[in-house]
Enzyme design. Structure first.
Site, PDB file in Angstrom:
ATOM      1  N   LYS A  70      -1.263  -0.142   4.280  1.00  0.00           N
ATOM      2  CA  LYS A  70      -0.459   0.800   5.069  1.00  0.00           C
ATOM      3  C   LYS A  70      -0.981   0.873   6.504  1.00  0.00           C
ATOM      4  O   LYS A  70      -0.213   0.870   7.460  1.00  0.00           O
ATOM      5  CB  LYS A  70      -0.488   2.191   4.403  1.00  0.00           C
ATOM      6  CG  LYS A  70       0.308   2.241   3.107  1.00  0.00           C
ATOM      7  CD  LYS A  70       0.103   3.545   2.339  1.00  0.00           C
ATOM      8  CE  LYS A  70       0.805   3.473   0.979  1.00  0.00           C
ATOM      9  NZ  LYS A  70       0.645   4.695   0.175  1.00  0.00           N
ATOM     10  N   GLN A  80      -3.183   9.724  -0.380  1.00  0.00           N
ATOM     11  CA  GLN A  80      -2.999   8.678  -1.394  1.00  0.00           C
ATOM     12  C   GLN A  80      -3.244   9.237  -2.790  1.00  0.00           C
ATOM     13  O   GLN A  80      -4.260   9.896  -3.033  1.00  0.00           O
ATOM     14  CB  GLN A  80      -3.943   7.495  -1.094  1.00  0.00           C
ATOM     15  CG  GLN A  80      -3.716   6.279  -1.973  1.00  0.00           C
ATOM     16  CD  GLN A  80      -2.357   5.608  -1.773  1.00  0.00           C
ATOM     17  OE1 GLN A  80      -1.759   5.664  -0.699  1.00  0.00           O
ATOM     18  NE2 GLN A  80      -1.854   4.974  -2.808  1.00  0.00           N
ATOM     19  N   ASP A  95       5.732  10.732   2.966  1.00  0.00           N
ATOM     20  CA  ASP A  95       5.877  10.185   1.609  1.00  0.00           C
ATOM     21  C   ASP A  95       7.107  10.773   0.917  1.00  0.00           C
ATOM     22  O   ASP A  95       7.586  10.227  -0.082  1.00  0.00           O
ATOM     23  CB  ASP A  95       4.653  10.553   0.758  1.00  0.00           C
ATOM     24  CG  ASP A  95       3.677   9.399   0.605  1.00  0.00           C
ATOM     25  OD1 ASP A  95       4.122   8.237   0.612  1.00  0.00           O
ATOM     26  OD2 ASP A  95       2.478   9.670   0.459  1.00  0.00           O
TER      27      ASP A  95
HETATM   28  N1  GUN Z   1       0.296   6.312  -5.155  1.00  0.00           N
HETATM   29  C1  GUN Z   1       1.168   5.440  -5.695  1.00  0.00           C
HETATM   30  N2  GUN Z   1       2.244   5.300  -4.893  1.00  0.00           N
HETATM   31  C2  GUN Z   1       2.050   6.108  -3.830  1.00  0.00           C
HETATM   32  C3  GUN Z   1       2.800   6.385  -2.665  1.00  0.00           C
HETATM   33  O1  GUN Z   1       3.902   5.890  -2.420  1.00  0.00           O
HETATM   34  N3  GUN Z   1       2.235   7.265  -1.799  1.00  0.00           N
HETATM   35  C4  GUN Z   1       1.050   7.858  -2.037  1.00  0.00           C
HETATM   36  N4  GUN Z   1       0.597   8.723  -1.128  1.00  0.00           N
HETATM   37  N5  GUN Z   1       0.324   7.613  -3.103  1.00  0.00           N
HETATM   38  C5  GUN Z   1       0.827   6.737  -3.998  1.00  0.00           C
END
Ligand code: GUN
Length: 296
Positions: free
Chosen positions: A52, A96, A119
């Site tokens: 990311k 995350q 998100d």
């Molecule tokens: N863990 C698994 N997928 C995601 C996501 O799209 N965003 C975040 N913040 N954590 C995750």
């Protein structure tokens, strides 16, 4: 049969964003900012956060990774999130998941300002998505809808069957696709582990979205000819021929199901890259909104 190239579409989106961000930067001398908060050292989470952050760098989004020890308390994490809520350098805050067990995920997500929740996990944003209001759409569902749009796959009046009811994929993608909007307007069925005779549902799917997290779960006898397959699964299976000792497969038996499909997403290289592209897009959108800029 067409293999949907999510890697290519995601690269196109990043290129479009990079141009827009660079134009706004020369006009206003400001760039969007995203902070990714990582608690502990879950290996998959570390990989995702690195990807990311790298994607941010590529398109010109200022990004910071806040790495916190596993032992971080819920209280301290709440304070950190609140500090970022009022830090104008960041238009997006991403925590995350999963978080260590001693931290209540719901509490943390609710602490993120909905205006920075790129998100799309905050209950306010999920609620807006459900009633069709403008919001940050969760990234994987938004990526799926974007892929369908860019491949001109008709959704209006089509029967979409979603396998899986998670809060980050199944439920939001079902809600997005049933909105009375361009690129949606589908008839949606959500199936889950309590469904009896799953085939009764899947055989009637024009578009099948598999998001259950079980390797090769969807087999050719479960789908009709001409089906569109969107495979959200990312499962590790043992493979001695690889240096790593494993390879990634989806929830769909690609080799056999692809023979009956009109379109199908591969794993890897299908939905996965779109998730990050949508995160960047949401961060850009938040930047525009908080500065009252118009899209260029
Ligand atoms: N863990 C698994 N997928 C995601 C996501 O799209 N965003 C975040 N913040 N954590 C995750």
């Amino acid at each position: 049969m067409t293999i949907i190239d999510g890697k290519k579409v995601a690269a196109d989106i990043r290129k479009e964003l990079k141009e827009k961000i660079s134009e706004l930067q020369s006009e206003h001398n400001k760039v969007p900012g995203l902070v990714a908060i990582l608690v502990g050292s879950n290996p998959a989470s570390q990989v995702y956060v690195r990807m990311k952050s790298k994607a941010c760098d590529e398109v010109g989004i200022y990004s910071v990774v806040e790495k916190l020890p596993f032992e971080t308390s819920e209280e301290d994490l709440l304070t950190i999130v609140q500090n970022y809520n009022s830090d104008d350098r960041f238009n997006g805050i991403l925590v995350q998941l999963p978080l260590p067990e001693h931290i209540n995920e719901d509490k943390i997500i609710e602490a993120i300002s909905p205006s920075k929740d790129v998100d799309g996990f905050h209950p306010v944003n999920i609620g807006k998505l459900m009633i069709g209001q403008d919001t940050f759409e969760s990234c994987t569902p938004a990526g799926i809808v974007e892929l369908l749009k860019r491949y001109n796959i008709e959704t209006k009046g089509k029967h979409v069957v979603v396998l899986g009811r998670s809060n980050i994929v199944g439920k939001p993608v079902a809600n997005l696709l049933l909105q009375k909007k361009e690129g949606a307007n589908a008839v949606v069925t959500v199936c889950h582990s309590a469904a009896k005779n799953l085939k009764d549902y899947t055989l009637t799917a024009d578009i099948l979205i598999a998001a259950i997290g079980r390797a090769n779960f969807v087999t050719e006898d479960m789908v009709k000819d001409g089906v569109v397959i969107i495979d959200v699964g990312i499962n590790r299976i043992d493979d001695d021929s690889r240096k790593s000792g494993y390879r990634l497969v989806g929830d769909v038996d690609f080799e056999n199901v692809s023979k009956k499909s009109s379109y199908i997403t591969p794993v890897p290289g299908g939905v996965g890259p779109m998730t990050i592209a949508m995160l960047l897009q949401n961060t850009y959108k938040s930047f525009l909104k908080s500065n009252n800029y118009n899209s260029v």
